[in-house]
Design a protein around this motif. Structure first.
Motif, mmCIF file in Angstrom:
data_model
loop_
_atom_site.group_PDB
_atom_site.id
_atom_site.type_symbol
_atom_site.label_atom_id
_atom_site.label_comp_id
_atom_site.label_asym_id
_atom_site.label_seq_id
_atom_site.Cartn_x
_atom_site.Cartn_y
_atom_site.Cartn_z
ATOM 1 N N VAL A 45 0.826 -1.210 0.000
ATOM 2 C CA VAL A 45 0.000 0.000 0.000
ATOM 3 C C VAL A 45 0.859 1.259 0.000
ATOM 4 O O VAL A 45 0.525 2.254 -0.661
ATOM 5 C CB VAL A 45 -0.942 0.005 1.217
ATOM 6 N N THR A 46 1.962 1.230 0.714
ATOM 7 C CA THR A 46 2.845 2.398 0.788
ATOM 8 C C THR A 46 3.395 2.757 -0.587
ATOM 9 O O THR A 46 3.371 3.924 -0.999
ATOM 10 C CB THR A 46 4.019 2.130 1.753
ATOM 11 N N LEU A 47 3.875 1.740 -1.299
ATOM 12 C CA LEU A 47 4.400 1.979 -2.640
ATOM 13 C C LEU A 47 3.307 2.429 -3.585
ATOM 14 O O LEU A 47 3.501 3.352 -4.383
ATOM 15 C CB LEU A 47 5.071 0.706 -3.173
ATOM 16 N N LEU A 48 2.141 1.800 -3.504
ATOM 17 C CA LEU A 48 1.035 2.167 -4.379
ATOM 18 C C LEU A 48 0.622 3.617 -4.155
ATOM 19 O O LEU A 48 0.364 4.354 -5.112
ATOM 20 C CB LEU A 48 -0.162 1.234 -4.129
ATOM 21 N N SER A 49 0.568 4.028 -2.894
ATOM 22 C CA SER A 49 0.202 5.410 -2.570
ATOM 23 C C SER A 49 1.230 6.391 -3.138
ATOM 24 O O SER A 49 0.872 7.448 -3.675
ATOM 25 C CB SER A 49 0.099 5.574 -1.052
ATOM 26 N N GLU A 50 2.493 6.017 -3.034
ATOM 27 C CA GLU A 50 3.563 6.869 -3.568
ATOM 28 C C GLU A 50 3.458 6.997 -5.083
ATOM 29 O O GLU A 50 3.615 8.092 -5.638
ATOM 30 C CB GLU A 50 4.922 6.269 -3.191
ATOM 31 N N LEU A 51 3.154 5.889 -5.744
ATOM 32 C CA LEU A 51 3.029 5.916 -7.209
ATOM 33 C C LEU A 51 1.836 6.762 -7.645
ATOM 34 O O LEU A 51 1.926 7.557 -8.572
ATOM 35 C CB LEU A 51 2.887 4.487 -7.746
ATOM 36 N N LEU A 52 0.721 6.581 -6.962
ATOM 37 C CA LEU A 52 -0.492 7.302 -7.343
ATOM 38 C C LEU A 52 -0.419 8.794 -7.035
ATOM 39 O O LEU A 52 -1.268 9.567 -7.496
ATOM 40 C CB LEU A 52 -1.709 6.680 -6.646
ATOM 41 N N SER A 53 0.561 9.201 -6.260
ATOM 42 C CA SER A 53 0.750 10.634 -6.002
ATOM 43 C C SER A 53 1.396 11.332 -7.196
ATOM 44 O O SER A 53 1.462 12.563 -7.238
ATOM 45 C CB SER A 53 1.611 10.831 -4.752
ATOM 46 N N GLN A 54 1.848 10.537 -8.162
ATOM 47 C CA GLN A 54 2.513 11.082 -9.350
ATOM 48 C C GLN A 54 1.574 10.993 -10.559
ATOM 49 O O GLN A 54 0.976 9.946 -10.809
ATOM 50 C CB GLN A 54 3.807 10.310 -9.639
ATOM 51 N N GLU A 55 1.483 12.067 -11.305
ATOM 52 C CA GLU A 55 0.545 12.169 -12.415
ATOM 53 C C GLU A 55 0.777 11.096 -13.472
ATOM 54 O O GLU A 55 -0.180 10.509 -14.000
ATOM 55 C CB GLU A 55 0.635 13.559 -13.053
ATOM 56 N N ASN A 56 2.039 10.811 -13.808
ATOM 57 C CA ASN A 56 2.307 9.850 -14.876
ATOM 58 C C ASN A 56 1.877 8.430 -14.503
ATOM 59 O O ASN A 56 1.591 7.600 -15.372
ATOM 60 C CB ASN A 56 3.789 9.867 -15.273
ATOM 61 N N TYR A 57 1.783 8.137 -13.212
ATOM 62 C CA TYR A 57 1.270 6.838 -12.779
ATOM 63 C C TYR A 57 -0.255 6.882 -12.626
ATOM 64 O O TYR A 57 -0.948 5.916 -12.956
ATOM 65 C CB TYR A 57 1.896 6.421 -11.441
ATOM 66 N N ARG A 58 -0.733 7.996 -12.129
ATOM 67 C CA ARG A 58 -2.171 8.122 -11.888
ATOM 68 C C ARG A 58 -2.970 8.013 -13.180
ATOM 69 O O ARG A 58 -4.078 7.471 -13.187
ATOM 70 C CB ARG A 58 -2.457 9.459 -11.182
ATOM 71 N N LYS A 59 -2.404 8.499 -14.290
ATOM 72 C CA LYS A 59 -3.134 8.446 -15.551
ATOM 73 C C LYS A 59 -3.238 7.020 -16.100
ATOM 74 O O LYS A 59 -4.003 6.760 -17.024
ATOM 75 C CB LYS A 59 -2.475 9.359 -16.586
ATOM 76 N N CYS A 60 -2.477 6.093 -15.500
ATOM 77 C CA CYS A 60 -2.499 4.693 -15.956
ATOM 78 C C CYS A 60 -3.367 3.813 -15.060
ATOM 79 O O CYS A 60 -3.348 2.585 -15.200
ATOM 80 C CB CYS A 60 -1.075 4.122 -15.972
ATOM 81 N N ILE A 61 -4.115 4.419 -14.168
ATOM 82 C CA ILE A 61 -4.830 3.645 -13.157
ATOM 83 C C ILE A 61 -5.848 2.679 -13.767
ATOM 84 O O ILE A 61 -6.136 1.617 -13.196
ATOM 85 C CB ILE A 61 -5.510 4.598 -12.150
ATOM 86 N N ASN A 62 -6.406 3.024 -14.940
ATOM 87 C CA ASN A 62 -7.411 2.156 -15.566
ATOM 88 C C ASN A 62 -6.876 1.412 -16.791
ATOM 89 O O ASN A 62 -7.653 0.827 -17.551
ATOM 90 C CB ASN A 62 -8.641 2.988 -15.976
ATOM 91 N N VAL A 63 -5.567 1.429 -16.954
ATOM 92 C CA VAL A 63 -4.955 0.752 -18.108
ATOM 93 C C VAL A 63 -4.643 -0.696 -17.730
ATOM 94 O O VAL A 63 -4.166 -0.981 -16.642
ATOM 95 C CB VAL A 63 -3.667 1.474 -18.541
ATOM 96 N N ARG A 64 -4.934 -1.610 -18.656
ATOM 97 C CA ARG A 64 -4.641 -3.033 -18.425
ATOM 98 C C ARG A 64 -3.189 -3.319 -18.770
ATOM 99 O O ARG A 64 -2.674 -2.821 -19.767
ATOM 100 C CB ARG A 64 -5.552 -3.915 -19.278
ATOM 101 N N SER A 65 -2.560 -4.151 -17.966
ATOM 102 C CA SER A 65 -1.179 -4.521 -18.240
ATOM 103 C C SER A 65 -0.946 -5.941 -17.755
ATOM 104 O O SER A 65 -1.783 -6.531 -17.059
ATOM 105 C CB SER A 65 -0.203 -3.565 -17.539
ATOM 106 N N GLY A 66 0.193 -6.501 -18.135
ATOM 107 C CA GLY A 66 0.527 -7.857 -17.723
ATOM 108 C C GLY A 66 0.553 -8.802 -18.900
ATOM 109 O O GLY A 66 -0.147 -8.605 -19.900
ATOM 110 N N TRP A 67 1.337 -9.865 -18.759
ATOM 111 C CA TRP A 67 1.473 -10.824 -19.837
ATOM 112 C C TRP A 67 0.291 -11.792 -19.821
ATOM 113 O O TRP A 67 -0.207 -12.179 -18.785
ATOM 114 C CB TRP A 67 2.773 -11.616 -19.677
ATOM 115 N N GLY A 68 -0.167 -12.216 -20.998
ATOM 116 C CA GLY A 68 -1.241 -13.203 -21.106
ATOM 117 C C GLY A 68 -2.596 -12.531 -21.119
ATOM 118 O O GLY A 68 -3.138 -12.237 -22.176
#
Length: 319
Positions: A45-68
């Protein structure tokens, strides 16, 4: 030579499919998207909160990612039961009913994983309790099959359709007439779910009041008939009778496949003995109550507690 060429083509096709499933390395947002998913997967949660505080990560919140099978961070949190990550994603605007390639919503995956706390959080945030219209199954059907009474109760409390039908082709639905939540909970032996569905207004004559079904099948099987034939037990038969099932609808075929037990005796007795006045009154009152919120409506009635309990089919106190 031809076989060799066909084999080569098959390998090429498979390679192409796998290449399409892999995340595109040239996608400039892929690194941020994967970082979000990794933080959620690790329940960090700590890392996720830190990432979401940044615009370039926040804009990807609804983007799908991952292999397969690419998924959104919210889908990952719901599937793994990581409540704190899920709530944080919702606070930052994650799309609550986003679909994966199977047309499954985050709520559906939380129900499948039996993550009650995540189910409640998603429902309170406005998730559709019926899941996606494009999915062949639904959260209610899944909870009924798994026998998860607590999850099923929350879904019904938030307005999920109690008699939801699986989305199957017309030709397939001709073969098996009974497929709803009530039927599924019975055949899997989940008595708690069975009663809960009836308490929330499930139709005890499921199938036999559906005009489309009656037009397609001459004598569709009722839940009562199926319960009797497959030996679901006297408790199921009694509940169906108590909730107003038409005891004359089932076609009784007495043969080797019919499990002769007290359930059959109970049904035959019900056919010759009329319901008590109290039972008929309870059915009449419940039929006038709001479909989705019967219990709260009963609690507001200005009648003695013992009668309110009777209307809820709570017979713990002697009448």
């Amino acid at each position: 030579m031809v076989l060799g060429r066909a084999a080569n083509m098959s390998l090429m096709d498979i390679s192409k499919i796998f290449s399409l499933l892999q995340p595109k390395e040239e996608d400039e947002d892929n690194e941020q998207c994967q970082a979000l998913n990794n933080a959620v997967s690790g329940d960090n949660v700590t890392l996720l909160s830190e990432l979401l505080s940044q615009e370039n990560y926040r804009k990807c919140i609804n983007v799908r990612s991952g292999w397969g099978v690419p998924v959104t961070p919210l889908r990952t949190a719901a599937a793994l039961g990581h409540l704190r990550c899920l709530e944080l994603l919702l606070e930052h605007g994650a799309e609550i009913d986003s679909l994966d390639v199977k047309a499954q919503t985050p709520l559906f995956t939380a129900v499948s994983g039996k993550h009650l706390d995540c189910v409640v959080a998603l429902l309170k945030a406005g998730a559709d309790p019926n899941g996606s219209q494009y999915n062949n199954c639904s959260p209610v059907l899944t909870a009924a099959r798994e026998g998860d009474v607590d999850v099923l109760r929350e879904l019904l409390h938030f307005g999920a359709e109690v008699d939801v039908k699986p989305k199957v082709p017309e030709w397939a639905s001709n073969a098996t007439a009974c497929r709803g939540p009530l039927y599924i909970s019975a055949v899997y032996g989940h008595l708690g779910c069975f009663k809960l569905l009836l308490l929330h207004g499930a139709n005890p004559n499921y199938n036999c009041t559906d005009d489309k079904m009656l037009a397609r099948i001459k004598q569709p099987k009722t839940v009562l008939e199926v319960c009797l034939r497959y030996g679901c037990g006297v408790e199921y038969i009694q509940l169906l009778i108590d909730f107003g099932a038409d005891v004359y609808l089932p076609t009784l075929i007495i043969d080797k496949t019919t499990k002769q037990n007290e359930a059959l005796v109970l049904l035959l007795k019900e056919r010759v003995c009329p319901k008590t006045l109290m039972s008929q009154t309870r059915l009449a009152i419940r039929s006038y109550l709001p479909f989705a919120h019967k219990e709260p409506a009963i609690d507001r009635l200005d009648i003695p507690l013992i009668l309110r309990n009777y209307l809820k089919h709570d017979t713990s106190e002697v009448m």
